[in-house]
Structure formats: C-alpha cells, structure tokens
Design an enzyme around this catalytic site. Sequence first.
Site, PDB file in Angstrom:
ATOM      1  N   GLU A 133       0.865  -1.182   0.000  1.00  0.00           N
ATOM      2  CA  GLU A 133       0.000   0.000   0.000  1.00  0.00           C
ATOM      3  C   GLU A 133       0.898   1.228   0.000  1.00  0.00           C
ATOM      4  OE1 GLU A 133      -2.910   0.165   3.230  1.00  0.00           O
ATOM      5  OE2 GLU A 133      -2.755   2.340   3.317  1.00  0.00           O
ATOM      6  N   GLU A 138      -2.428  11.978   3.293  1.00  0.00           N
ATOM      7  CA  GLU A 138      -3.173  11.423   4.423  1.00  0.00           C
ATOM      8  C   GLU A 138      -2.861  12.212   5.693  1.00  0.00           C
ATOM      9  OE1 GLU A 138      -2.257   7.338   5.365  1.00  0.00           O
ATOM     10  OE2 GLU A 138      -4.116   7.083   6.479  1.00  0.00           O
TER      11      GLU A 138
HETATM   12  C1  LIG Z   1     -10.190   5.211   3.993  1.00  0.00           C
HETATM   13  O1  LIG Z   1      -9.034   5.881   4.286  1.00  0.00           O
HETATM   14  C2  LIG Z   1      -8.362   5.572   5.466  1.00  0.00           C
HETATM   15  C3  LIG Z   1      -7.142   6.388   5.491  1.00  0.00           C
HETATM   16  O2  LIG Z   1      -6.223   5.937   4.583  1.00  0.00           O
HETATM   17  C4  LIG Z   1      -8.063   4.106   5.546  1.00  0.00           C
HETATM   18  O3  LIG Z   1      -7.346   3.769   6.679  1.00  0.00           O
HETATM   19  C5  LIG Z   1      -9.365   3.399   5.511  1.00  0.00           C
HETATM   20  O4  LIG Z   1      -9.166   2.033   5.600  1.00  0.00           O
HETATM   21  C6  LIG Z   1     -10.093   3.752   4.258  1.00  0.00           C
HETATM   22  N1  LIG Z   1     -11.374   3.135   4.245  1.00  0.00           N
HETATM   23  C7  LIG Z   1     -11.670   2.260   3.332  1.00  0.00           C
HETATM   24  C8  LIG Z   1     -13.004   1.624   3.399  1.00  0.00           C
HETATM   25  O5  LIG Z   1     -10.927   1.963   2.448  1.00  0.00           O
END
Ligand SMILES: *[C@@H]1O[C@H](CO)[C@@H](O)[C@H](O)[C@H]1NC(C)=O
Length: 314
Positions: A133, A138
Amino acid sequence: MFSARPFLAFAALTTSALAATYSQVDSYVGSQFLSGFQHMAIADPTDGRVNYVDQATALQKNLTFTSDSTLIIRADDTTVLDASGPGRDSVRLMSNNVYENHVTVWNIRHMPQGCGTWPAVWEFGQDWPNQGEIDILEGVNDQGTDQATLHTTAGCTVTGAQQTGSAVGTDCDVYTTGNSGCSTLSSQATSYGPTFNANGGGFYAMERSNSGVKVWFWPRGSAIPSDVANGATSVDTDNWGTPFADFPSTTCDMASHFGPHNLVINLTFCGDWAGIASIFNGDGCPGDCATYVNQNPGAFTNAYFDVAWLKIYE
Ligand SMILES: *[C@@H]1O[C@H](CO)[C@@H](O)[C@H](O)[C@H]1NC(C)=O
Ligand SMILES: *[C@@H]1O[C@H](CO)[C@@H](O)[C@H](O)[C@H]1NC(C)=O
C-alpha cells in the site's frame, strides 16, 4: 542559427533516452471519474464512523458531483446521526484499472477538513498487505502536514532516503508496526488540511519504479514543473527535484512487496487513527470522536475533496 536546431533535437533525444520519462496512460477529469472509478459501499476496515454510499446514492444526495472540470466528493453535512445507527455518509472511490510501475499526478483544489476527518489519497493491492500500500496524501483532524506511507509485509525497510521531509518510521512491515508502516512527514505547511485549502491546494505526484517510491508536493502558485502543472502527455520525474518522501529499494525489493495497485480516494471519520481519544483530544477536538461526528453535521461543510484532474503515466 540554422545549425542550432539539429543540435538541440539531438540533445533532447539523448536526454530523454536516459531520463525517467513516462507516457500518459489514463486521464480522469469530471465525469470520467464516474466511469473509471467505482463507489465502494463497504465497511471501513479501520473502524471509521462512516457509511460509504454507492454511486446512485452519492449522486442523488449530491455527495458526488462532477462538472467538465471538477470532481467533488463529500460527506453528509446536514444529518444528526443516531448513535446506534450507521456512520456519516461519505464516499470512497477506487479505480477500475490497476497499475504496477507508474506515476500519478493529482491536481487537487480542496481536501476534507474538520475534527474527526481522516481523508486519504492512496493505492493498494487487493491481496493486502502482500501487494503493498502507498499512501500519498493522508492525515487526521486538520493536524500538521501530509504524511506519506508504505505498508508492506516483513523485509521492507527504508535506507538512505533522499528527501526534504522527515522520517517517522523506517520499517514498513504492518505486522511489527501495528499497521503504521514507514512514513515521511512533509515539512511544507501547505501540504495538508486548512492551510492546503487556503492556498487553493496543489499537485501531488508519486513515482513507483524498480528503484522505489517517491512522493512530491507543489502548492498551487509555487514553482511547479511544467509537465506536472499542464498534465502533459509525458513527464520526466528526473526534473522534479528532491521529493519530500523517498522510499528507495535499497533494502526493500519492490517486486516482492508491491503488486498491481488500485487507486483510492476516500474520507472516513474517527476510527483507528483520527478517533483514538488521546489523538482526537490532543489535536484540540472536543469530547468523543464518534459523538462529535454524530451530533455536529455542520462541522463537515468543508469535509470535501475537489479534484481538478488525475493523470497516470507508465
Ligand atoms: C479510507 O481511508 C483511510 C485512510 O487511509 C483508511 O485507513 C481506511 O481504511 C479507508 N477506508 C476504506 C473503506 O478503504
Ligand atoms: C451539488 O454540489 C455542487 C458542488 O458543490 C453544487 O455546485 C451544486 O449546486 C449542488 N447541487 C445541488 C442540487 O445542491
């Protein structure tokens, strides 16, 4: 005068053969995000106080809006939530296409702000964390500057970074870091939150190659490389200067830690970062994060992304 031309042409050819040039493979502007990305109406794996809606719902509620030059995705800012019901309506977009070695350039005018917000522009492999990832943009609770992060399995560490930001951690393994991974914090105030927005946002670029991962940020109105600012059909990352975040492959074999990546842009609330009481309160936000998100819809009027465009190069 006459002889200068062939000479310059020859010089340009030689330079481009050696340089890190990439050609545009995808471009998303406005409604192209509706066909090239899916709205993911899924539960947040990081336990956010969020309810991701599907595309039809997002368009009907105007949480997703597109024009010729704009993509807006936002959270509901009118509904007081029942504490025992679903979280705040929001949007998570994921690209249909996947990319291995590539460059992305995001031209973003505005990002979500407010206590409890946890916005992100990032990418990941479906076999997570085996395919890695990369988090480009962020942060949480309007705090500080942008944090770029890699999340991997064991055996990927950062050695010899050449970057303008500061390392927060150098072991990218999610299992030994409580899923924190390895991060670099930007030193640019305009890279995140209300300060980013007050400046009209800017350009985020990420390069993933066999040599590692680099992330750059240029605030709007600064000296932006012309290929970045123009969304050119080809870009040369060698001309972009020192990145704020550098994760070289020296002690992280790219091929064994990163696979095909989908691009994601999402906004969650609270959860495993923004919502931790010591962090939420430490960031100057009142009370309990979930309660705050439930009871204060008006606090999320500026909880939206405004994306001018996204270009992807390979
Ligand atoms: C959305 O963004 C946050 C921050 O990166 C992440 O941790 C989270 O898992 C994300 N939610 C989804 C459903 O992908
Ligand atoms: C939907 O959102 C856009 C962007 O914020 C706004 O310009 C438009 O007026 C909204 N439409 C409605 C029907 O509220």
